[in-house]
Design a protein around this motif. Structure first.
Motif, PDB file in Angstrom:
ATOM      1  N   GLU A  59       4.034  -1.117 -18.982  1.00 24.88           N
ATOM      2  CA  GLU A  59       2.383  -1.184 -18.500  1.00 24.88           C
ATOM      3  C   GLU A  59       2.082  -2.181 -17.550  1.00 24.88           C
ATOM      4  O   GLU A  59       0.641  -2.200 -16.644  1.00 24.88           O
ATOM      5  CB  GLU A  59       1.683  -1.157 -19.453  1.00 24.88           C
ATOM      6  N   TRP A  60       3.246  -2.925 -17.253  1.00 26.38           N
ATOM      7  CA  TRP A  60       2.548  -4.557 -16.230  1.00 26.38           C
ATOM      8  C   TRP A  60       2.007  -4.131 -15.309  1.00 26.38           C
ATOM      9  O   TRP A  60       3.120  -3.984 -14.208  1.00 26.38           O
ATOM     10  CB  TRP A  60       3.420  -5.411 -16.910  1.00 26.38           C
ATOM     11  N   THR A  61       1.556  -4.432 -14.357  1.00 24.51           N
ATOM     12  CA  THR A  61       0.892  -4.748 -13.130  1.00 24.51           C
ATOM     13  C   THR A  61       0.425  -5.807 -12.353  1.00 24.51           C
ATOM     14  O   THR A  61      -0.305  -6.983 -13.070  1.00 24.51           O
ATOM     15  CB  THR A  61      -0.559  -3.432 -12.754  1.00 24.51           C
ATOM     16  N   PHE A  62       0.854  -6.279 -11.726  1.00 22.34           N
ATOM     17  CA  PHE A  62      -0.347  -7.333 -10.691  1.00 22.34           C
ATOM     18  C   PHE A  62      -0.463  -6.875  -9.612  1.00 22.34           C
ATOM     19  O   PHE A  62      -0.379  -5.899  -8.722  1.00 22.34           O
ATOM     20  CB  PHE A  62       1.079  -7.994  -9.649  1.00 22.34           C
ATOM     21  N   GLU A  63      -2.079  -6.412  -8.577  1.00 19.76           N
ATOM     22  CA  GLU A  63      -3.036  -6.786  -8.240  1.00 19.76           C
ATOM     23  C   GLU A  63      -3.824  -7.880  -7.102  1.00 19.76           C
ATOM     24  O   GLU A  63      -3.895  -9.369  -7.741  1.00 19.76           O
ATOM     25  CB  GLU A  63      -3.987  -5.547  -9.101  1.00 19.76           C
ATOM     26  N   VAL A  64      -3.840  -7.248  -6.313  1.00 16.03           N
ATOM     27  CA  VAL A  64      -5.092  -7.774  -4.899  1.00 16.03           C
ATOM     28  C   VAL A  64      -5.439  -7.832  -4.143  1.00 16.03           C
ATOM     29  O   VAL A  64      -5.533  -6.150  -4.152  1.00 16.03           O
ATOM     30  CB  VAL A  64      -3.405  -7.600  -3.807  1.00 16.03           C
ATOM     31  N   GLU A  70      -5.783  -4.299   2.479  1.00 15.14           N
ATOM     32  CA  GLU A  70      -5.699  -3.461   1.680  1.00 15.14           C
ATOM     33  C   GLU A  70      -5.002  -3.980  -0.166  1.00 15.14           C
ATOM     34  O   GLU A  70      -4.982  -4.839  -0.005  1.00 15.14           O
ATOM     35  CB  GLU A  70      -4.111  -3.257   2.179  1.00 15.14           C
ATOM     36  N   THR A  71      -5.920  -3.038  -0.867  1.00 10.34           N
ATOM     37  CA  THR A  71      -5.728  -3.847  -2.558  1.00 10.34           C
ATOM     38  C   THR A  71      -4.791  -3.225  -2.191  1.00 10.34           C
ATOM     39  O   THR A  71      -3.708  -1.966  -2.720  1.00 10.34           O
ATOM     40  CB  THR A  71      -6.536  -2.249  -3.363  1.00 10.34           C
ATOM     41  N   LEU A  72      -3.336  -4.353  -3.209  1.00  7.56           N
ATOM     42  CA  LEU A  72      -2.715  -4.140  -4.113  1.00  7.56           C
ATOM     43  C   LEU A  72      -2.153  -3.886  -4.848  1.00  7.56           C
ATOM     44  O   LEU A  72      -2.388  -4.595  -5.891  1.00  7.56           O
ATOM     45  CB  LEU A  72      -1.800  -5.147  -2.680  1.00  7.56           C
ATOM     46  N   THR A  73      -1.206  -2.477  -5.126  1.00  3.10           N
ATOM     47  CA  THR A  73      -0.678  -2.959  -6.870  1.00  3.10           C
ATOM     48  C   THR A  73       0.717  -3.028  -6.790  1.00  3.10           C
ATOM     49  O   THR A  73       1.273  -1.697  -6.451  1.00  3.10           O
ATOM     50  CB  THR A  73      -1.679  -1.472  -7.343  1.00  3.10           C
ATOM     51  N   PHE A  74       1.185  -3.710  -7.889  1.00  2.00           N
ATOM     52  CA  PHE A  74       2.946  -3.353  -7.811  1.00  2.00           C
ATOM     53  C   PHE A  74       2.943  -3.751  -9.822  1.00  2.00           C
ATOM     54  O   PHE A  74       2.377  -4.186 -10.127  1.00  2.00           O
ATOM     55  CB  PHE A  74       3.385  -5.110  -7.218  1.00  2.00           C
ATOM     56  N   ASP A  75       3.940  -2.941  -9.688  1.00  2.00           N
ATOM     57  CA  ASP A  75       4.688  -2.282 -10.760  1.00  2.00           C
ATOM     58  C   ASP A  75       5.818  -3.907 -10.859  1.00  2.00           C
ATOM     59  O   ASP A  75       5.955  -4.442 -10.047  1.00  2.00           O
ATOM     60  CB  ASP A  75       5.154  -1.308 -11.492  1.00  2.00           C
ATOM     61  N   TYR A  76       6.265  -4.326 -12.653  1.00  2.00           N
ATOM     62  CA  TYR A  76       7.546  -5.098 -12.332  1.00  2.00           C
ATOM     63  C   TYR A  76       8.658  -5.063 -11.549  1.00  2.00           C
ATOM     64  O   TYR A  76       8.732  -5.513 -10.759  1.00  2.00           O
ATOM     65  CB  TYR A  76       8.140  -5.277 -13.895  1.00  2.00           C
ATOM     66  N   ASP A  77       9.318  -4.054 -11.270  1.00  2.00           N
ATOM     67  CA  ASP A  77      10.235  -3.549 -10.046  1.00  2.00           C
ATOM     68  C   ASP A  77       9.470  -3.417  -9.211  1.00  2.00           C
ATOM     69  O   ASP A  77      10.573  -4.122  -7.957  1.00  2.00           O
ATOM     70  CB  ASP A  77      10.109  -2.528 -10.346  1.00  2.00           C
ATOM     71  N   ALA A  78       8.691  -2.729  -8.846  1.00  2.00           N
ATOM     72  CA  ALA A  78       7.811  -3.155  -7.596  1.00  2.00           C
ATOM     73  C   ALA A  78       7.964  -4.781  -6.949  1.00  2.00           C
ATOM     74  O   ALA A  78       8.075  -5.120  -5.922  1.00  2.00           O
ATOM     75  CB  ALA A  78       7.441  -2.231  -6.796  1.00  2.00           C
ATOM     76  N   PHE A  79       7.224  -5.611  -7.488  1.00  4.51           N
ATOM     77  CA  PHE A  79       7.403  -6.788  -7.744  1.00  4.51           C
ATOM     78  C   PHE A  79       8.447  -8.116  -7.384  1.00  4.51           C
ATOM     79  O   PHE A  79       8.835  -8.760  -6.275  1.00  4.51           O
ATOM     80  CB  PHE A  79       5.648  -7.688  -8.468  1.00  4.51           C
ATOM     81  N   ARG A  80       9.664  -7.311  -7.934  1.00  6.01           N
ATOM     82  CA  ARG A  80      10.938  -8.268  -8.363  1.00  6.01           C
ATOM     83  C   ARG A  80      11.290  -7.418  -6.620  1.00  6.01           C
ATOM     84  O   ARG A  80      12.323  -8.653  -5.938  1.00  6.01           O
ATOM     85  CB  ARG A  80      11.899  -8.035  -9.476  1.00  6.01           C
TER      86      ARG A  80
END
Ligand SMILES: Nc1nc2c(c(=O)[nH]1)N[C@H]1C(S)=C(S)[C@@H](COP(=O)(O)O)O[C@H]1N2
Ligand SMILES: [Mo]
Length: 214
Positions: A59-64, A70-80
């Motif tokens: 469920e975890w996401t990181f948002e900017v 551009e609004t950004l959303t990363f899931d855990y793997d994408a952030f890594r």
């Protein structure tokens, strides 16, 4: 441990290979590496306003968001997958302890600024966290390579008590400026205050000027 050891001695103590040693950033602010009124600890205490929140990797996401192209959303793997660096840094808690020579691995703040395309009228930043914590900094105070979105500590995954899966570290500020369990960063066109900044902690938090309370 004393503060006058050489870099080589420090490296062999932690055993972690670092890409960059940024423990000399204190020279921008003061004479001594250990800020006034701080004492050095070998422990890494845990300090949280309300305990360690739980999180789910799926469920975890990181948002900017906010004043960005551009609004950004990363899931855990994408952030890594974002480019990351391991830095040797010092960590100064406003309550008076400092832990020197932490090895944090993470994504430098300017990398996120670049990817989001932060607007020219953005002047301020608010970090948001899983436990409802927030903390703020002027954009120019956090748009520097030593401010990391860190997912690793001492060569391991960042422990949950210390803010895993992802936390911010701000080695040039007291540690309350570094949100543990960070889930988002908001770019603002006006200054705003975060959790502790509204409750009497210094808005600027420079350890070498002992900016502890406001
Ligand atoms: N999300 C969140 N981040 C937080 C806090 C908190 O309560 N919640 N406490 C802050 C304070 S006051 C300090 S000193 C450091 C402590 O980090 P540590 O527990 O890894 O030592 O986290 C900071 N970041
Ligand atoms: Mo703190």
């Amino acid at each position: 441990m004393s503060t006058d050891q050489t870099d080589t001695e420090r490296a062999s103590e932690t055993g972690v290979t670092v890409d960059e040693d940024v423990t000399d950033l204190y020279t921008e602010y003061g004479e001594d590496r250990l800020p006034p009124g701080q004492r050095e600890t070998d422990r890494f205490p845990v300090l949280s306003k309300s305990g360690t929140p739980s999180w789910d990797r799926e469920e975890w996401t990181f948002e900017v968001w906010g004043a960005v192209e551009e609004t950004l959303t990363f899931d855990y793997d994408a952030f890594r997958e974002l480019p990351a660096v391991t830095q040797r840094q010092d960590f100064h808690c406003v309550t008076g302890w400092s832990k020197l020579d932490c090895a944090f691995t993470g994504v430098p703040f300017p990398e996120i600024v670049e990817r989001a395309g932060v607007h020219h009228d953005a002047v301020h930043v608010m970090f948001h966290a899983l436990d409802g914590y927030t903390t703020n900094l002027p954009l120019e105070a956090c748009d520097r390579e030593e401010v990391l979105f860190a997912w690793g500590y001492d060569g391991e995954r960042l422990p949950t008590d210390h803010g895993g899966p992802l936390r911010v570290v701000t080695p040039h500020k007291y540690a309350y400026k570094g949100a543990k369990w960070v889930t988002g960063v908001e770019f603002l066109t006006e200054p705003e205050r975060g959790y502790w900044e509204k409750r009497g902690y210094s808005n600027t938090a420079n350890p070498w000027a002992e900016e502890r309370y406001s």
